[in-house]
Design a protein around this motif. Structure first.
Motif, mmCIF file in Angstrom:
data_model
loop_
_atom_site.group_PDB
_atom_site.id
_atom_site.type_symbol
_atom_site.label_atom_id
_atom_site.label_comp_id
_atom_site.label_asym_id
_atom_site.label_seq_id
_atom_site.Cartn_x
_atom_site.Cartn_y
_atom_site.Cartn_z
ATOM 1 N N LYS A 36 8.410 37.332 49.045
ATOM 2 C CA LYS A 36 8.698 38.750 48.941
ATOM 3 C C LYS A 36 9.844 39.131 49.880
ATOM 4 O O LYS A 36 9.933 38.649 50.999
ATOM 5 N N TYR A 37 10.665 40.027 49.379
ATOM 6 C CA TYR A 37 11.879 40.410 50.112
ATOM 7 C C TYR A 37 11.561 41.004 51.476
ATOM 8 O O TYR A 37 12.259 40.722 52.458
ATOM 9 N N TYR A 38 10.522 41.840 51.566
ATOM 10 C CA TYR A 38 10.189 42.486 52.836
ATOM 11 C C TYR A 38 9.903 41.452 53.920
ATOM 12 O O TYR A 38 10.412 41.535 55.047
ATOM 13 N N ASN A 39 9.069 40.469 53.588
ATOM 14 C CA ASN A 39 8.722 39.436 54.571
ATOM 15 C C ASN A 39 9.927 38.567 54.921
ATOM 16 O O ASN A 39 10.116 38.198 56.083
ATOM 17 N N ARG A 86 3.474 47.820 70.087
ATOM 18 C CA ARG A 86 2.675 48.934 69.570
ATOM 19 C C ARG A 86 2.875 49.118 68.064
ATOM 20 O O ARG A 86 1.960 49.544 67.349
ATOM 21 N N ALA A 87 4.061 48.799 67.584
ATOM 22 C CA ALA A 87 4.381 48.992 66.168
ATOM 23 C C ALA A 87 3.884 47.862 65.276
ATOM 24 O O ALA A 87 3.931 47.984 64.047
ATOM 25 N N GLN A 88 3.406 46.769 65.861
ATOM 26 C CA GLN A 88 3.013 45.612 65.062
ATOM 27 C C GLN A 88 1.797 45.908 64.188
ATOM 28 O O GLN A 88 0.818 46.498 64.644
ATOM 29 N N ARG A 89 1.881 45.500 62.951
ATOM 30 C CA ARG A 89 0.764 45.550 62.008
ATOM 31 C C ARG A 89 0.670 44.162 61.389
ATOM 32 O O ARG A 89 1.355 43.850 60.425
ATOM 33 N N HIS A 90 -0.163 43.318 61.970
ATOM 34 C CA HIS A 90 -0.215 41.922 61.549
ATOM 35 C C HIS A 90 -0.823 41.802 60.144
ATOM 36 O O HIS A 90 -1.951 42.214 59.901
ATOM 37 N N ARG A 91 -0.039 41.233 59.250
ATOM 38 C CA ARG A 91 -0.492 41.010 57.870
ATOM 39 C C ARG A 91 -0.230 39.562 57.493
ATOM 40 O O ARG A 91 0.847 39.039 57.759
ATOM 41 N N ALA A 99 5.656 37.430 65.362
ATOM 42 C CA ALA A 99 6.086 38.697 65.948
ATOM 43 C C ALA A 99 5.782 38.747 67.442
ATOM 44 O O ALA A 99 6.604 39.181 68.252
ATOM 45 N N ASP A 100 4.578 38.313 67.819
ATOM 46 C CA ASP A 100 4.220 38.311 69.244
ATOM 47 C C ASP A 100 5.090 37.343 70.036
ATOM 48 O O ASP A 100 5.419 37.602 71.204
ATOM 49 N N SER A 101 5.471 36.220 69.425
ATOM 50 C CA SER A 101 6.348 35.275 70.121
ATOM 51 C C SER A 101 7.738 35.878 70.323
ATOM 52 O O SER A 101 8.391 35.637 71.342
ATOM 53 N N VAL A 102 8.190 36.690 69.370
ATOM 54 C CA VAL A 102 9.469 37.395 69.543
ATOM 55 C C VAL A 102 9.357 38.399 70.682
ATOM 56 O O VAL A 102 10.271 38.528 71.511
ATOM 57 N N GLY A 103 8.240 39.115 70.727
ATOM 58 C CA GLY A 103 8.022 40.045 71.832
ATOM 59 C C GLY A 103 8.034 39.336 73.173
ATOM 60 O O GLY A 103 8.568 39.849 74.163
ATOM 61 N N LYS A 104 7.460 38.138 73.205
ATOM 62 C CA LYS A 104 7.445 37.352 74.439
ATOM 63 C C LYS A 104 8.857 36.962 74.849
ATOM 64 O O LYS A 104 9.168 36.903 76.044
#
Length: 290
Positions: free
Chosen positions: A226-229, A149-154, A88-93
């Motif tokens: 899992k579908y969400y991931n 800000r919306a990231q919730r790393h799981r 996710a952080d790499s996408v933000g970058k």
């Protein structure tokens, strides 16, 4: 033997990553960018005074374009080092890089209007693509901030060993991306010497990122189906495709594609967080009732 070879590459990445985040490296990067900026100003001055004929592109704004290009090189390297830590952080970058590219293009076009200006309708129409790039960069800046800000790393893995193996694979990918990026840079330099025109291979590198995102998506299925991931990772890969199209799209469409990609990942992230929060809340209620 093969395992030791891969482990050597992973250890090499860890060493590079440790030094990359150090204060000393940050100072070196800053000095390099400033050095190229000053060199660009000097070349622009020589061209303006007609001491050296460097062509019409070598204006004072060339220094800003040159500094941004050098800065983008280090930003791309920073992106590569982010991949093992967080997709996710790499996408933000990636969105950070696109916003800087839009700003660079705006500065580049302003360099053509340093002399006397005629504020007629034709000139105002010529300014519209510059304004589009500038405000597009601001929109991407806003979307990127909201995305972080919306990231919730799981974790998608079930154990420490699985997580270690997943991270190791991403480190190997990062090493190969780094080698590819350096190779593209050498190719650009050789091409610039032969063709007397510098053509950046950032488009090709973003194409490599598309395949990288898809590979990580497919490899992650061994840990979690899992579908969400699956949908979240797939949307990140699709966003990279949109960003790749942004690099070759004409004025207005480049901003539109970048904003669509940004809104897509921001929306998917927000929905993903809400769905997981609802699922966790439901699981806690069932546990309490049990």
């Amino acid at each position: 033997m093969i395992k030791k070879f891969f482990q050597w590459q992973i250890n090499t990445f860890d060493i590079l990553d440790e030094h990359w985040e150090s204060t000393a490296v940050s100072k070196v990067i800053s000095n390099i960018v400033v050095g190229f900026f000053v060199a660009g100003l000097f070349l622009g001055l020589l061209s303006h005074l007609e001491i050296v004929d460097l062509g019409e592109n070598f204006t004072a704004f060339f220094a800003i374009e040159l500094a941004f290009n050098v800065l983008l090189i280090f930003e791309v390297l920073g992106l590569i080092f982010l991949i093992p830590k967080s997709v996710a952080d790499s996408v933000g970058k990636q969105f950070e890089i696109i916003s800087l590219l839009l700003l660079r293009d705006a500065f580049k076009e302003f360099g053509h209007y340093l002399g006397d200006l005629s504020w007629d309708v034709g000139f105002l129409m010529e300014l519209l693509p510059i304004v589009s790039d500038a405000f597009g960069a601001i929109l991407i800046f806003l979307i990127t901030g909201l995305f972080y800000r919306a990231q919730r790393h799981r974790r998608i893995t079930q154990s420490y060993e699985e997580q270690k193996g997943f991270v190791a694979i991403k480190k190997l990918i990062s090493i190969y991306l780094t080698v590819s990026f350096i190779g593209l840079g050498i190719y650009d330099i050789i091409s610039a010497y032969q063709m007397h025109q510098f053509i950046y291979s950032i488009k090709l590198f973003y194409t490599l990122l598309i395949f990288t995102d898809v590979f990580i998506l497919l490899f992650s299925l061994r840990y979690n189906t899992k579908y969400y991931n699956l949908f979240r990772y797939s949307s990140f890969a699709l966003a990279t495709i949109f960003l790749r199209l942004t690099l070759s799209a004409p004025a207005y469409y480049n901003v539109l594609l970048a904003v669509i990609a940004g809104l897509m990942v921001l929306g998917v992230t927000s929905i993903y967080n809400q769905l997981l929060s609802s699922k966790e809340s439901g699981a806690n209620r069932d546990g309490a009732q049990g």
